[in-house]
Design a protein around this motif. Structure first.
Motif, PDB file in Angstrom:
ATOM      1  N   GLY A 132      47.549  86.621  93.961  1.00 56.89           N
ATOM      2  CA  GLY A 132      47.253  87.406  95.151  1.00 56.89           C
ATOM      3  C   GLY A 132      46.282  88.542  94.872  1.00 56.89           C
ATOM      4  N   VAL A 133      46.441  89.203  93.713  1.00 57.11           N
ATOM      5  CA  VAL A 133      45.517  90.282  93.339  1.00 57.11           C
ATOM      6  C   VAL A 133      44.107  89.741  93.155  1.00 57.11           C
ATOM      7  CG1 VAL A 133      44.953  91.923  91.507  1.00 57.11           C
ATOM      8  CG2 VAL A 133      47.300  91.740  92.336  1.00 57.11           C
ATOM      9  N   THR A 134      44.006  88.562  92.547  1.00 52.19           N
ATOM     10  CA  THR A 134      42.687  87.954  92.359  1.00 52.19           C
ATOM     11  C   THR A 134      42.022  87.648  93.691  1.00 52.19           C
ATOM     12  OG1 THR A 134      43.448  86.963  90.283  1.00 52.19           O
ATOM     13  CG2 THR A 134      41.446  86.046  91.255  1.00 52.19           C
ATOM     14  N   ALA A 135      42.798  87.089  94.626  1.00 51.39           N
ATOM     15  CA  ALA A 135      42.243  86.793  95.950  1.00 51.39           C
ATOM     16  C   ALA A 135      41.841  88.079  96.676  1.00 51.39           C
ATOM     17  CB  ALA A 135      43.264  86.015  96.778  1.00 51.39           C
ATOM     18  N   PRO A 140      36.225  92.759  98.128  1.00 54.42           N
ATOM     19  CA  PRO A 140      35.132  93.717  97.889  1.00 54.42           C
ATOM     20  C   PRO A 140      33.961  93.108  97.124  1.00 54.42           C
ATOM     21  CG  PRO A 140      37.017  94.234  96.512  1.00 54.42           C
ATOM     22  CD  PRO A 140      37.478  93.220  97.506  1.00 54.42           C
ATOM     23  N   VAL A 141      34.234  92.118  96.278  1.00 54.84           N
ATOM     24  CA  VAL A 141      33.130  91.436  95.587  1.00 54.84           C
ATOM     25  C   VAL A 141      32.228  90.744  96.603  1.00 54.84           C
ATOM     26  CG1 VAL A 141      32.536  89.582  93.979  1.00 54.84           C
ATOM     27  CG2 VAL A 141      34.393  91.160  93.429  1.00 54.84           C
ATOM     28  N   PHE A 142      32.843  90.081  97.577  1.00 49.38           N
ATOM     29  CA  PHE A 142      32.066  89.409  98.626  1.00 49.38           C
ATOM     30  C   PHE A 142      31.278  90.415  99.458  1.00 49.38           C
ATOM     31  CE2 PHE A 142      31.962  87.988 103.106  1.00 49.38           C
ATOM     32  CZ  PHE A 142      31.132  86.888 102.968  1.00 49.38           C
ATOM     33  N   MET A 143      31.913  91.536  99.805  1.00 42.78           N
ATOM     34  CA  MET A 143      31.235  92.548 100.611  1.00 42.78           C
ATOM     35  C   MET A 143      30.051  93.146  99.856  1.00 42.78           C
ATOM     36  SD  MET A 143      32.759  96.110 102.157  1.00 42.78           S
ATOM     37  CE  MET A 143      32.691  96.888 100.543  1.00 42.78           C
ATOM     38  N   TYR A 144      30.281  93.521  98.610  1.00 44.30           N
ATOM     39  CA  TYR A 144      29.199  94.134  97.836  1.00 44.30           C
ATOM     40  C   TYR A 144      28.109  93.123  97.492  1.00 44.30           C
ATOM     41  CZ  TYR A 144      31.040  98.807  97.095  1.00 44.30           C
ATOM     42  OH  TYR A 144      31.458 100.096  97.279  1.00 44.30           O
ATOM     43  N   PHE A 145      28.488  91.866  97.360  1.00 41.81           N
ATOM     44  CA  PHE A 145      27.460  90.853  97.109  1.00 41.81           C
ATOM     45  C   PHE A 145      26.527  90.730  98.305  1.00 41.81           C
ATOM     46  CE2 PHE A 145      25.996  86.451  97.553  1.00 41.81           C
ATOM     47  CZ  PHE A 145      25.244  86.328  96.393  1.00 41.81           C
ATOM     48  N   ASN A 146      27.078  90.773  99.512  1.00 34.05           N
ATOM     49  CA  ASN A 146      26.222  90.715 100.706  1.00 34.05           C
ATOM     50  C   ASN A 146      25.266  91.902 100.767  1.00 34.05           C
ATOM     51  OD1 ASN A 146      27.368  88.333 101.632  1.00 34.05           O
ATOM     52  ND2 ASN A 146      28.922  89.381 102.838  1.00 34.05           N
ATOM     53  N   ILE A 147      25.795  93.096 100.480  1.00 29.49           N
ATOM     54  CA  ILE A 147      24.932  94.280 100.513  1.00 29.49           C
ATOM     55  C   ILE A 147      23.893  94.224  99.406  1.00 29.49           C
ATOM     56  CG2 ILE A 147      24.905  96.792 100.324  1.00 29.49           C
ATOM     57  CD1 ILE A 147      27.724  96.833 101.470  1.00 29.49           C
ATOM     58  N   TRP A 148      24.345  93.896  98.210  1.00 26.81           N
ATOM     59  CA  TRP A 148      23.435  93.840  97.054  1.00 26.81           C
ATOM     60  C   TRP A 148      22.368  92.768  97.234  1.00 26.81           C
ATOM     61  CZ3 TRP A 148      22.656  90.033  93.251  1.00 26.81           C
ATOM     62  CH2 TRP A 148      21.938  90.448  92.127  1.00 26.81           C
ATOM     63  N   ASN A 149      22.752  91.608  97.761  1.00 23.61           N
ATOM     64  CA  ASN A 149      21.798  90.523  97.971  1.00 23.61           C
ATOM     65  C   ASN A 149      20.779  90.888  99.049  1.00 23.61           C
ATOM     66  OD1 ASN A 149      20.900  87.783  97.412  1.00 23.61           O
ATOM     67  ND2 ASN A 149      21.697  87.262  99.432  1.00 23.61           N
ATOM     68  N   THR A 150      21.234  91.567 100.101  1.00 22.06           N
ATOM     69  CA  THR A 150      20.308  92.000 101.147  1.00 22.06           C
ATOM     70  C   THR A 150      19.315  93.019 100.607  1.00 22.06           C
ATOM     71  OG1 THR A 150      22.002  91.619 102.823  1.00 22.06           O
ATOM     72  CG2 THR A 150      20.150  93.016 103.436  1.00 22.06           C
ATOM     73  N   ALA A 215      37.171  89.382  87.183  1.00 22.32           N
ATOM     74  CA  ALA A 215      37.317  88.595  85.956  1.00 22.32           C
ATOM     75  C   ALA A 215      38.587  88.993  85.208  1.00 22.32           C
ATOM     76  CB  ALA A 215      36.092  88.795  85.070  1.00 22.32           C
ATOM     77  N   GLY A 216      38.915  90.291  85.199  1.00 27.17           N
ATOM     78  CA  GLY A 216      40.138  90.733  84.555  1.00 27.17           C
ATOM     79  C   GLY A 216      41.379  90.183  85.239  1.00 27.17           C
ATOM     80  N   ALA A 217      41.379  90.166  86.562  1.00 29.58           N
ATOM     81  CA  ALA A 217      42.509  89.592  87.288  1.00 29.58           C
ATOM     82  C   ALA A 217      42.641  88.102  87.002  1.00 29.58           C
ATOM     83  CB  ALA A 217      42.338  89.834  88.794  1.00 29.58           C
TER      84      ALA A 217
END
Length: 250
Positions: A132-135, A140-150, A215-217
């Protein structure tokens, strides 16, 4: 018995599978807690500096309060799994056949079998919790990836987009549930804060810190799977008639 034979006998008594699971667990928890804590601090900086989100003056459950709660949860996770890693290693040592070789024959009591079964159940619950922690960490990884990719695409296409298109390209925090629906916290490409955020180190660092926390999770999940497998193997050896009174070296 010579020194080399004694060393070999001691090394043969180490529960290597439990040792690997413990080391992997410590590495995963340390990576998740350390990177996750710093990523949350970076998120606070980004929200306050570029999105102009302010902390609520009253005791309301806003995004900053949630981040503080997550930080305290990280402190608790680090302390709890430090103790659990020690228990996991002790369990591995006391359920290995090396005890028989070093100290002779011994009997496995009913209480010992119950403790072993309880530890299997606890480890399985922890494995589900880390899934559950990994999911949750992937959000936030998905959110920051969208911002970073844009930001990366905007840098490559800088000058080719019209002002109208730049004004329509916006990040709205309401889409991610960071602010309430009534608050309008948008950051568009024609805004100066948008360019500053894309050029800053905070965005890139925070994004990669969340990736490391994910990755740690994942490493903690793998450690839990290994630990459950080892504990089940040892418990089956304890209760198996064919295995006698002794456990295998796991």
């Amino acid at each position: 018995m010579g020194c080399s034979e004694c060393c070999l006998k001691c090394l043969s008594g180490i529960p290597y599978a439990s040792l690997i699971a413990t080391i992997l667990l410590y590495a995963g928890v340390a990576l998740f807690c350390g990177c996750g804590h710093e990523a949350l601090s970076g998120t606070v900086t980004i929200l306050q500096t570029y999105f102009d989100v302010v902390r609520s003056p009253v005791d309301a459950l806003d995004v900053f309060t949630m981040i503080d709660i997550f930080k305290y949860v990280i402190y608790g996770v680090a302390a709890a799994f430090f103790v659990y890693g020690i228990l996991l290693m002790v369990e591995g040592f006391f359920t290995t056949g090396a005890i028989r070789d070093l100290y002779g024959d011994f009997k496995i009591t009913t209480c010992g079998r119950c403790v072993s079964a309880w530890f299997i159940m606890l480890t399985y619950i922890f494995m589900l919790a880390w899934l559950g922690v990994t999911a949750f960490t992937s959000l936030p990884v998905f959110m920051y990836f969208n911002i970073w990719n844009t930001c990366q695409n905007m840098t490559l296409l800088e000058g080719s987009l019209s002002s109208a298109n730049s004004a329509n390209l916006c990040f709205d925090l309401r889409q991610y549930g960071i602010v309430s629906i009534g608050e309008e916290k948008r950051l568009c490409a024609d805004n100066e804060n948008f360019k500053k955020m894309c050029e800053s180190n905070e965005l890139d660092l925070t994004f990669h810190l969340f990736v490391c926390a994910l990755a740690g999770a994942g490493a903690a999940v793998i450690a839990m799977v290994v630990a459950v497998s080892v504990l089940i193997n040892n418990h089956a050896s304890l209760t198996s008639k064919n295995a006698g009174r002794y456990c295998t070296r796991f």
